[in-house]
Design a protein around this motif. Structure first.
Motif, PDB file in Angstrom:
ATOM      1  N   ALA A  76       0.823  -1.212   0.000  1.00  0.00           N
ATOM      2  CA  ALA A  76       0.000   0.000   0.000  1.00  0.00           C
ATOM      3  C   ALA A  76       0.857   1.263   0.000  1.00  0.00           C
ATOM      4  O   ALA A  76       0.513   2.247  -0.655  1.00  0.00           O
ATOM      5  N   GLY A  77       1.967   1.236   0.705  1.00  0.00           N
ATOM      6  CA  GLY A  77       2.848   2.401   0.736  1.00  0.00           C
ATOM      7  C   GLY A  77       3.468   2.689  -0.621  1.00  0.00           C
ATOM      8  O   GLY A  77       3.576   3.844  -1.041  1.00  0.00           O
TER       9      GLY A  77
ATOM     10  N   THR B 274       0.778   4.098  -2.906  1.00  0.00           N
ATOM     11  CA  THR B 274       0.502   5.485  -2.530  1.00  0.00           C
ATOM     12  C   THR B 274       1.586   6.413  -3.055  1.00  0.00           C
ATOM     13  O   THR B 274       1.300   7.512  -3.548  1.00  0.00           O
ATOM     14  N   ALA B 275       2.821   5.969  -2.974  1.00  0.00           N
ATOM     15  CA  ALA B 275       3.929   6.769  -3.511  1.00  0.00           C
ATOM     16  C   ALA B 275       3.812   6.910  -5.027  1.00  0.00           C
ATOM     17  O   ALA B 275       4.069   7.986  -5.582  1.00  0.00           O
TER      18      ALA B 275
ATOM     19  N   ALA C 213       1.005   6.857  -6.794  1.00  0.00           N
ATOM     20  CA  ALA C 213      -0.102   7.780  -7.067  1.00  0.00           C
ATOM     21  C   ALA C 213       0.303   9.223  -6.768  1.00  0.00           C
ATOM     22  O   ALA C 213      -0.035  10.144  -7.525  1.00  0.00           O
ATOM     23  N   GLY C 214       1.029   9.430  -5.693  1.00  0.00           N
ATOM     24  CA  GLY C 214       1.481  10.783  -5.344  1.00  0.00           C
ATOM     25  C   GLY C 214       2.460  11.352  -6.349  1.00  0.00           C
ATOM     26  O   GLY C 214       2.391  12.535  -6.701  1.00  0.00           O
TER      27      GLY C 214
ATOM     28  N   THR D  16       2.764   2.180 -10.934  1.00  0.00           N
ATOM     29  CA  THR D  16       2.023   1.118 -10.261  1.00  0.00           C
ATOM     30  C   THR D  16       2.650  -0.240 -10.562  1.00  0.00           C
ATOM     31  O   THR D  16       2.831  -1.067  -9.660  1.00  0.00           O
TER      32      THR D  16
END
Length: 61
Positions: free
Chosen positions: A3-4, A7-8, A10-11, A48
């Protein structure tokens, strides 16, 4: 960890898209919108995929 990484990814894609959008806002040809859309898709999918590979690789070790 998975998940981390996602998230990175996507950011990073969102940050690049924001910077590119502000730079492309002065475009008079109208093609900047297509470039923003394609860069968002490209950055998002590529990062991703890389984060998923990283997650699989890190669980092996």
């Amino acid at each position: 960890m998975k998940a981390g990484g996602l998230t990175a990814a996507a950011g990073t894609a969102a940050g690049f898209t924001t910077a590119f959008s502000s730079d492309a806002s002065t475009d008079v040809t109208g093609q900047a919108g297509v470039g923003v859309a394609l860069s968002t898709i490209g950055w998002g999918l590529t990062l991703t995929a890389l984060m998923l590979l990283r997650g699989k690789w890190s669980r092996r070790g």
